[in-house]
Design a protein around this motif. Sequence first.
Motif, short mmCIF file in Angstrom:
data_model
loop_
_atom_site.label_atom_id
_atom_site.label_comp_id
_atom_site.label_asym_id
_atom_site.label_seq_id
_atom_site.Cartn_x
_atom_site.Cartn_y
_atom_site.Cartn_z
N GLY A 82 0.81 -1.22 0.00
CA GLY A 82 0.00 0.00 0.00
C GLY A 82 0.84 1.27 0.00
O GLY A 82 0.38 2.33 0.41
N GLU A 83 2.06 1.16 -0.48
CA GLU A 83 2.97 2.30 -0.53
C GLU A 83 2.78 3.04 -1.85
O GLU A 83 3.59 2.93 -2.77
CB GLU A 83 4.41 1.82 -0.38
N PHE A 84 1.70 3.80 -1.93
CA PHE A 84 1.30 4.40 -3.19
C PHE A 84 2.23 5.54 -3.64
O PHE A 84 2.39 5.75 -4.84
CB PHE A 84 -0.15 4.85 -3.12
N GLU A 85 2.86 6.24 -2.69
CA GLU A 85 3.83 7.26 -3.09
C GLU A 85 5.05 6.61 -3.74
O GLU A 85 5.55 7.08 -4.76
CB GLU A 85 4.25 8.11 -1.89
N LEU A 86 5.54 5.52 -3.15
CA LEU A 86 6.67 4.80 -3.72
C LEU A 86 6.27 4.22 -5.07
O LEU A 86 7.06 4.26 -6.02
CB LEU A 86 7.13 3.68 -2.79
N LEU A 87 5.07 3.71 -5.18
CA LEU A 87 4.58 3.15 -6.44
C LEU A 87 4.61 4.22 -7.53
O LEU A 87 5.03 3.96 -8.66
CB LEU A 87 3.16 2.62 -6.24
#
Length: 105
Positions: A82-87
């Motif tokens: 759920g690491e959407f910034e990293l994604l």
Amino acid sequence: MKRYYVYIVECSDNLLYTGITNNISRRIEEHNAGLNRTSFTYKRRPVMLKFHQEFNDVNQAIFFEKKIKKWSAQKKRALIGGEFELLQILAECRNASHSDYKPEE
């Protein structure tokens, strides 16, 4: 209404496998039972479900599965966590020919 699932499992050797099914629990059981000797997961059992996304439209599920199958393991792990910034960072183009990397004149 029929439901479809795109899923990611982590194999015993920490590799990730992405697939699609209309019955997530049955499919994980099939992976772990080793029903298909030629499958990617056969020698990598047991597998653990790490991510799944539900779809009502099979075409959307197929599109999403094909898309994430091309992703790096790092990008898949960001999705799982759920690491959407990293994604988002990992999704950015890093190609030298990309407009963000062309030298200013």
